[in-house]
Design a protein around this motif. Sequence first.
Motif, PDB file in Angstrom:
ATOM      1  N   UNK A  11       0.805  -1.219   0.000  1.00  0.00           N
ATOM      2  CA  UNK A  11       0.000   0.000   0.000  1.00  0.00           C
ATOM      3  C   UNK A  11       0.843   1.277   0.000  1.00  0.00           C
ATOM      4  N   UNK A  12       2.157   1.151   0.146  1.00  0.00           N
ATOM      5  CA  UNK A  12       3.018   2.338   0.236  1.00  0.00           C
ATOM      6  C   UNK A  12       3.321   2.917  -1.150  1.00  0.00           C
ATOM      7  N   UNK A  13       3.721   4.199  -1.197  1.00  0.00           N
ATOM      8  CA  UNK A  13       4.165   4.781  -2.469  1.00  0.00           C
ATOM      9  C   UNK A  13       5.410   4.054  -2.986  1.00  0.00           C
ATOM     10  N   UNK A  14       5.606   4.007  -4.300  1.00  0.00           N
ATOM     11  CA  UNK A  14       6.689   3.188  -4.879  1.00  0.00           C
ATOM     12  C   UNK A  14       8.087   3.466  -4.321  1.00  0.00           C
ATOM     13  N   UNK A  15       8.444   4.724  -4.086  1.00  0.00           N
ATOM     14  CA  UNK A  15       9.797   5.033  -3.616  1.00  0.00           C
ATOM     15  C   UNK A  15      10.042   4.456  -2.217  1.00  0.00           C
ATOM     16  N   UNK A  16       9.104   4.695  -1.312  1.00  0.00           N
ATOM     17  CA  UNK A  16       9.264   4.197   0.058  1.00  0.00           C
ATOM     18  C   UNK A  16       9.130   2.673   0.095  1.00  0.00           C
ATOM     19  N   UNK A  17       8.246   2.152  -0.738  1.00  0.00           N
ATOM     20  CA  UNK A  17       8.026   0.707  -0.788  1.00  0.00           C
ATOM     21  C   UNK A  17       9.309  -0.032  -1.171  1.00  0.00           C
ATOM     22  N   UNK A  18      10.037   0.516  -2.151  1.00  0.00           N
ATOM     23  CA  UNK A  18      11.248  -0.157  -2.625  1.00  0.00           C
ATOM     24  C   UNK A  18      12.287  -0.278  -1.513  1.00  0.00           C
ATOM     25  N   UNK A  19      12.484   0.782  -0.740  1.00  0.00           N
ATOM     26  CA  UNK A  19      13.494   0.729   0.310  1.00  0.00           C
ATOM     27  C   UNK A  19      13.079  -0.207   1.437  1.00  0.00           C
ATOM     28  N   UNK A  20      11.820  -0.126   1.856  1.00  0.00           N
ATOM     29  CA  UNK A  20      11.360  -0.992   2.947  1.00  0.00           C
ATOM     30  C   UNK A  20      11.290  -2.452   2.521  1.00  0.00           C
ATOM     31  N   UNK A  21      10.921  -2.677   1.253  1.00  0.00           N
ATOM     32  CA  UNK A  21      10.881  -4.045   0.736  1.00  0.00           C
ATOM     33  C   UNK A  21      12.275  -4.660   0.763  1.00  0.00           C
ATOM     34  N   UNK A  22      13.260  -3.860   0.338  1.00  0.00           N
ATOM     35  CA  UNK A  22      14.640  -4.336   0.337  1.00  0.00           C
ATOM     36  C   UNK A  22      15.104  -4.655   1.757  1.00  0.00           C
ATOM     37  N   UNK A  23      14.745  -3.811   2.727  1.00  0.00           N
ATOM     38  CA  UNK A  23      15.127  -4.033   4.122  1.00  0.00           C
ATOM     39  C   UNK A  23      14.524  -5.330   4.667  1.00  0.00           C
ATOM     40  N   UNK A  24      13.235  -5.548   4.385  1.00  0.00           N
ATOM     41  CA  UNK A  24      12.565  -6.752   4.875  1.00  0.00           C
ATOM     42  C   UNK A  24      13.182  -8.006   4.262  1.00  0.00           C
ATOM     43  N   UNK A  25      13.440  -7.958   2.962  1.00  0.00           N
ATOM     44  CA  UNK A  25      14.008  -9.129   2.284  1.00  0.00           C
ATOM     45  C   UNK A  25      15.429  -9.393   2.764  1.00  0.00           C
ATOM     46  N   UNK A  26      16.219  -8.341   2.997  1.00  0.00           N
ATOM     47  CA  UNK A  26      17.575  -8.516   3.519  1.00  0.00           C
ATOM     48  C   UNK A  26      17.548  -9.149   4.912  1.00  0.00           C
TER      49      UNK A  26
END
Length: 177
Positions: free
Chosen positions: A60-75
């Motif tokens: 549900x997040x905007x694309x820019x913020x989503x990309x960084x948080x997604x990367x953090x969760x996956x890492x």
Amino acid sequence: MGDPKKSRRKWEGPGHPWIRVNLEKEQVLVGKYGLRNKRELWLAQTIIRNFRHQARSLLALPPAERATREKQLIQKLYRMGIIEKDNATLDDVLGLTEENYLERRLQTIVYKKGLARTIYQARQLIVHGHIAVGGKRVTSPGYIVMRGEEDLIDFYPTSPFKQHPPTQQGEENVQQA
């Protein structure tokens, strides 16, 4: 903050505890991973459920913020060893099961490395203080082993099993007979 003596439970039990299919599935997992009780399984289910919830909320997040948080969760999940590949997607996170988490428990890894003959013996060796991670004694079978710690698991230096592992002791008795 709360009183330290009144800690909260970290798990959430099933909504319908008496569904036959779920009971059978739980019983198989308890036996396969050598869990003490179903509470340990429910803890794993709750943790995985929370990771999946985080992944859904990222959608549900905007694309820019989503990309960084997604990367953090996956890492984070990759470092924990729950996800196999570093370049995973949110679909991989949404597809996680409690077995992915249970595979990372110290008890399971000690058994899979061959330090114990059975999953139950692995639990006993850990609880009795014979297993160390990076030279430090760990007495919790539910300890989640990070990807970098996997190669550091061995017997504690002063343990009698360091010289004679339980997997070799049985073979010596057979050879003597």
